[in-house]
Motif scaffolding. Sequence first.
Motif, short mmCIF file in Angstrom:
data_model
loop_
_atom_site.label_atom_id
_atom_site.label_comp_id
_atom_site.label_asym_id
_atom_site.label_seq_id
_atom_site.Cartn_x
_atom_site.Cartn_y
_atom_site.Cartn_z
N VAL A 296 37.75 97.90 78.35
CA VAL A 296 36.19 97.84 78.62
C VAL A 296 35.54 99.13 79.18
O VAL A 296 34.57 99.52 78.66
N LYS B 7 38.79 92.62 75.52
CA LYS B 7 39.35 91.62 76.27
C LYS B 7 40.51 90.56 75.52
O LYS B 7 41.35 90.18 75.97
N HIS B 8 40.18 90.90 74.24
CA HIS B 8 41.17 90.13 73.23
C HIS B 8 41.93 91.10 72.28
O HIS B 8 42.55 90.44 71.44
N SER B 9 42.09 92.24 72.82
CA SER B 9 43.25 93.24 72.03
C SER B 9 44.15 93.92 73.02
O SER B 9 44.37 95.01 73.07
N LEU C 36 28.31 93.53 73.37
CA LEU C 36 29.01 92.16 73.53
C LEU C 36 30.15 91.93 72.73
O LEU C 36 30.92 91.46 73.21
N ARG C 37 30.19 92.55 71.44
CA ARG C 37 31.22 92.45 70.52
C ARG C 37 32.40 93.38 70.88
O ARG C 37 33.46 92.91 71.19
N GLN C 38 32.15 94.40 71.58
CA GLN C 38 33.07 95.57 71.91
C GLN C 38 33.68 95.00 73.30
O GLN C 38 34.78 95.13 73.78
N ILE C 39 32.88 94.25 73.90
CA ILE C 39 33.35 93.60 75.36
C ILE C 39 34.51 92.56 74.95
O ILE C 39 35.67 92.39 75.52
N TRP C 40 34.14 91.63 73.84
CA TRP C 40 35.05 90.81 73.63
C TRP C 40 36.34 91.29 72.80
O TRP C 40 37.32 90.87 73.06
N GLU C 41 36.21 92.35 72.26
CA GLU C 41 37.29 92.95 71.32
C GLU C 41 38.18 93.46 72.49
O GLU C 41 39.38 93.52 72.43
#
Length: 322
Positions: free
Chosen positions: A39, A148-150, A141-146
């Motif tokens: 992040v 956290k899930h990558s 928001l998408r980059q934060i999600w990516e």
Amino acid sequence: MLLTVAALIVGLVLLVWSADRFVIGASATASILGVSPLVIGILVVGIGTSAPEMLVSAIAAVDGQPGLAVGNALGSNITNIALILGLTALLIPLKVQSKLVTREIPMLILVMLVGYYLLSDGDLGVMDGSILLLGFLLVVLRQIWEAKHSKGDSIEAEFEAEIPRGMPLSVALGWLLFGFVLLLASARVLVWSAVEIAQFFGLSELVIGLTVVAVGTSLPELAASVAAARKNEHDIAIGNVVGSNLFNLLGVMALPGVIAPGAIDPEVLTRDYPVMLVLTGLFFLVARGPRQGRRISRVEGGGLLLLYFAYLAYLLHDAGVY
């Protein structure tokens, strides 16, 4: 004029240095507060290296110079791919390993197409700027999600190695605040001197934004990409360019629309935006290609550099400089 040129140089130097201090302070603060390395790398550093473009464009728009603001956004993207990535690959061939990076390039192309559609009526209005800012929020928001899930992505270890360690929170916050204030002041000096030089030589705000201002505000990306490549952190070097270009289109270009809406220079749609699209398409083909295991070679880097200087020569010729 000598004073103006001196102010431009000082403004550029302070802009680069203060951006570096701002990113260090922001990264250290986020790390102390428990934010994950991915992040920090994707979001904090990405926004931090785009802070010069954002502040310069905001100040230019407030001062009634929207052409300079738009030129800064588009010119920075062209500079990032053709000059910065080209020069970095020419010095050190870049391996593309991160899945995050290769997934972001199609997103960048999609954002560019949406941006072109919004500008196609020849106007950058409040609604256009608001849509771009909404896109900026969604991408963040998408980059934060990516992030956290990558887990296990190759770029995570590279970001981990770059985060400042052992810095007290008070020092980190001090660098964050000092860097931002100096960024603001140097951006103000840069805008003033750039406008003065443009008027002296009879250049448009758009041209000065595409050239001097774009290169100046992109220097933090150049320093970050070359430094990362020298440390064998190739995904950071490439991801830095992709992330910065996304933020430039959504965040930087939105500001003149929200602050100083109005008509854009026709050359934006017929000359500069198509150049940005073509360069990004070439970047996508090179980064995603199977040849050499997804590698940007010295030859390809040199080709990008040649394209940049060809564009620069055409731009100055079109402006009547020679």
